[in-house]
Write a protein that holds these residues in place. Structure first.
Motif, PDB file in Angstrom:
ATOM      1  N   ASP A   1      45.629  36.393  35.814  1.00 50.96           N
ATOM      2  CA  ASP A   1      45.825  36.168  37.243  1.00 50.96           C
ATOM      3  C   ASP A   1      46.774  35.004  37.488  1.00 50.96           C
ATOM      4  O   ASP A   1      46.764  34.000  36.771  1.00 50.96           O
ATOM      5  N   ARG A   2      47.584  35.152  38.519  1.00 48.01           N
ATOM      6  CA  ARG A   2      48.409  34.041  38.972  1.00 48.01           C
ATOM      7  C   ARG A   2      47.599  33.117  39.860  1.00 48.01           C
ATOM      8  O   ARG A   2      46.639  33.541  40.515  1.00 48.01           O
ATOM      9  N   ARG A   3      48.003  31.876  39.922  1.00 41.97           N
ATOM     10  CA  ARG A   3      47.351  30.927  40.820  1.00 41.97           C
ATOM     11  C   ARG A   3      47.664  31.324  42.266  1.00 41.97           C
ATOM     12  O   ARG A   3      48.804  31.689  42.588  1.00 41.97           O
ATOM     13  N   PRO A   4      46.665  31.259  43.154  1.00 40.85           N
ATOM     14  CA  PRO A   4      46.895  31.647  44.552  1.00 40.85           C
ATOM     15  C   PRO A   4      48.065  30.900  45.191  1.00 40.85           C
ATOM     16  O   PRO A   4      48.858  31.485  45.933  1.00 40.85           O
ATOM     17  N   GLY A   5      48.186  29.609  44.882  1.00 38.47           N
ATOM     18  CA  GLY A   5      49.269  28.829  45.468  1.00 38.47           C
ATOM     19  C   GLY A   5      50.640  29.344  45.058  1.00 38.47           C
ATOM     20  O   GLY A   5      51.574  29.345  45.868  1.00 38.47           O
TER      21      GLY A   5
END
Length: 504
Positions: free
Chosen positions: A186-190
Motif C-alpha cells: 500500500d502507498r501512504r495516504p499522504g
C-alpha cells in the motif's frame, strides 16, 4: 532507479510505441513506461508512420490466448526488425514475469525482457542491449520502486489513473496475478492525495483509484478503514469532480465504504463488483471468501444507499466442475443483481494455478453454450436498466475517442456520473473533451444512451482547458492501448468499469 541511472539510457530522436494488453493496471504501467522513455530522450512514434525504433509490449498473463497473441505479434515484427537496423523490441508485464527466458527462446529477436517489479529499468536495459548486442532479461522478484515514483506520460488530460496499491494477498485458484505481482503493498495516504492534488492542479477532473484488490487498501498499513477514509479525503480536494475506483473484492467491501461512497459528493454512483460465480460450491472451489447471499447483500446495501448506482461485474463461465445447477445459480444471481454491464470470461486454464489441475474440466462446447445464454440474459437486463434512464437529465463529461461514429453522426460522446456511455447531439458552441454537457436522454440501447435533442447547458472546465493546451502542441500521441477485455454482448468493451484480468 535514480534519475542518474535513467539518464544513462538516452534515445535521442528515437521513436517508441507501446502496445498494451490487459487490465487498467497494465494501462497505467504503460503510462509510466511512456514517461520513462520520454525522459530518456525517446519520442512517440507518429501514427500511420513506417514504424517505431522501439516497440514495447506490456503484457497480461491471465487469459490463455495472451501467449498466442504476444508471439503472433512478435512474429510479425521479426521481418520488420531485420529490415530496420537499430530497431529494438522489449517485452514486459505479467507474461514477461511468468515466461522469463522462454520469450527469448521462442523469439530470439527480442532485445529486452523485464517484469512487473522493475519497469523503471526499461531505458537502461534498452541501452545495455544496444551496447552489448545481446538480449537483456531482468526479472525482479520483488518491487524495486512504487510505480508512482516514476515519470509518467498520461494518456488523458482530463482523467487519470492513480495507483493506491500493487499486488494481491488473495489465493483465487484460477488467478496467476498474485504470483506475478506479489503481495499487496500500500502507498501512504499522504502520497496518494499529493499525487491527486498535483493532477487536479494540471487540469484533471476525474481520477480512478487503482488496486489489484482496491478496497483491501489498508491491510499493509494496519488500518481496516483506510479505504473509506481515502474516499472521504478525495471529497475535500477542490476541483476534483469525479472519483471512481476499481476493482473491489466482496470480502473486503464493508459498510463504511458504502457510507463513504454515498456521503462523498464527488465519488460517483458506480460500482464494479466481481461476482465470478453465483454458485456457493464453485465459489468455494475458486477460494472466493464470500457466497451468493453475501454478494447479493452487498448489492442490496449499495442500492439502498445509492438508488441510482450502476453496478457492473466480472463472471467466469465453465470453471472446472461447474454443473448445470451451478450455472443456473449464476444466472439467478445475475437476475437478482440487475447489473448495468457484465464482463464475462470463458474459463481459461493457466499453468501454475490450482484450477489448471482440477478434475472436471468443462468441454468447450458446453462452456460456449452457457456463455451464450449468459450473454442473452445480460443483454436483456442491460437494455432494461438503460431504458430507465430515458427522460433523465444527466451531466456528461465529454470524452475523447469514446464514440467511433461521432464524426458520421455529428455527435459527441462522454460518460454520465454512473459511467454509462452517452452519445449526444453536438452543441452549436465549441465543446472540448473534459468539458461537461447537460443533456436529456431520449433513447437507450443495451450498451449506450442517446441524447438526440439540443444540449441544455455546456460548462467549459479547467479539464477542457488542459485538453486544449495539450492538443495545441504539435507532439504526436503514443499509440492507444489495446485492452482486449471480453464483455457480455457488447461489440467492443469499455475499459473504465472492469478489472480486465478478472482476478478480483
Amino acid at each position: 532507479m535514480s534519475s542518474s541511472d535513467r539518464s544513462q539510457a538516452v534515445g535521442v530522436n528515437k521513436s517508441y510505441e507501446i502496445r498494451t494488453y490487459g487490465c487498467q493496471m497494465n494501462v497505467h504501467d504503460s503510462e509510466r513506461l511512456s514517461g520513462l522513455l520520454e525522459e530518456a530522450g525517446y519520442v512517440p512514434a507518429p501514427k500511420g508512420g513506417e514504424g517505431a525504433d522501439v516497440v514495447v509490449f506490456n503484457t497480461c498473463a491471465v487469459r490463455e490466448n495472451a501467449d498466442n497473441r504476444l508471439y503472433g505479434n512478435l512474429g510479425q515484427l521479426a521481418p520488420k526488425k531485420a529490415a530496420r537496423p537499430g530497431m529494438q523490441i522489449a517485452v514486459g508485464g505479467c507474461l514477461a514475469q511468468k515466461d522469463r527466458d522462454t520469450i527469448v527462446k521462442k523469439a530470439p529477436w527480442v532485445d529486452v525482457v523485464f517484469g512487473t517489479h522493475n519497469i523503471g529499468k526499461l531505458p537502461v536495459l534498452l541501452e545495455r542491449a544496444r551496447v552489448q548486442e545481446e538480449a537483456q532479461v531482468e526479472i525482479a522478484e520483488s518491487l524495486e520502486a512504487f510505480p508512482s515514483t516514476l515519470p509518467t506520460r498520461r494518456e488523458s488530460a482530463y482523467a487519470a489513473w492513480v495507483s493506491i496499491s500493487v499486488g494481491c494477498n488473495n489465493t483465487c485458484t484460477f488467478c496467476i496475478v498474485p504470483a506475478l505481482r506479489g503481495k499487496e503493498k500500500d502507498r501512504r495516504p499522504g502520497d496518494i492525495l499529493a499525487e491527486i492534488e498535483a493532477l487536479v492542479s494540471e487540469g484533471v477532473s476525474e481520477i480512478t483509484l487503482l488496486g489489484q484488490n482496491v478496497n483491501a487498501y489498508g491491510s499493509d498499513i494496519g488500518d481496516r478503514e483506510a479505504f473509506s477514509k481515502l474516499l472521504r479525503a478525495c471529497g475535500t480536494i477542490e476541483g476534483l469532480e469525479r472519483v471512481r475506483f476499481t476493482s473491489p473484492h466482496p470480502r473486503d467491501f464493508t459498510d463504511d465504504v458504502i457510507a463513504a461512497m454515498a456521503e462523498t459528493p464527488n465519488v460517483m454512483p458506480q460500482l464494479h463488483m466481481p461476482l465470478q460465480s453465483g454458485s456457493d460450491r464453485v465459489l468455494k472451489a475458486m477460494r472466493r471468501s464470500y457466497r451468493q447471499e453475501r454478494f447479493l447483500g452487498i448489492i442490496e446495501k449499495v442500492r439502498a444507499a445509492m438508488p441510482d448506482a450502476a453496478i457492473s461485474t466480472d463472471i467466469i463461465v465453465g470453471f472446472p466442475g461447474e454443473t448445470e445447477e451451478d450455472f443456473e445459480q449464476t444466472l439467478h444471481t445475475v437476475r437478482e443483481s440487475r447489473f448495468a454491464q457484465a464482463f464475462t470470461f470463458q474459463y481459461s486454464k493457466r499453468p501454475g494455478t490450482p484450477a489448471a489441475d482440477m478434475d472436471g474440466q468443462i468441454p468447450k462446447a458446453v462452456v460456449q453454450e452457457r456463455y451464450e445464454r449468459l450473454v442473452a440474459l445480460q443483454e436483456e437486463i442491460s437494455w432494461a436498466e438503460n431504458k430507465k434512464q430515458v427522460g433523465r437529465t444527466l451531466e456528461v463529461l465529454v470524452a475523447e475517442g469514446e464514440g467511433r461514429k461521432d464524426e458520421a453522426t455529428h455527435r459527441l460522446s462522454g460518460r454520465a456520473p454512473d459511467n454509462r456511455l452517452v452519445h449526444f447531439t453536438r452543441p452549436d458552441e465549441p465543446v472540448r473533451p473534459g468539458d461537461v454537457v447537460t443533456v436529456e436522454i431520449t433513447y437507450a440501447a443495451p450498451h449506450h444512451l442517446l441524447a438526440e435533442g439540443p444540449a441544455q447547458a455546456v460548462r467549459r472546465t479547467r479539464a477542457g482547458d488542459a485538453w486544449e493546451k495539450r492538443n495545441a502542441a504539435p507532439a504526436e500521441k503514443p499509440q492507444g492501448v489495446l485492452l482486449g477485455l471480453p464483455t457480455i454482448g457488447a461489440p467492443a468493451p469499455s475499459p473504465a468499469p472492469a478489472a480486465g484480468c478478472g482476478c478480483d
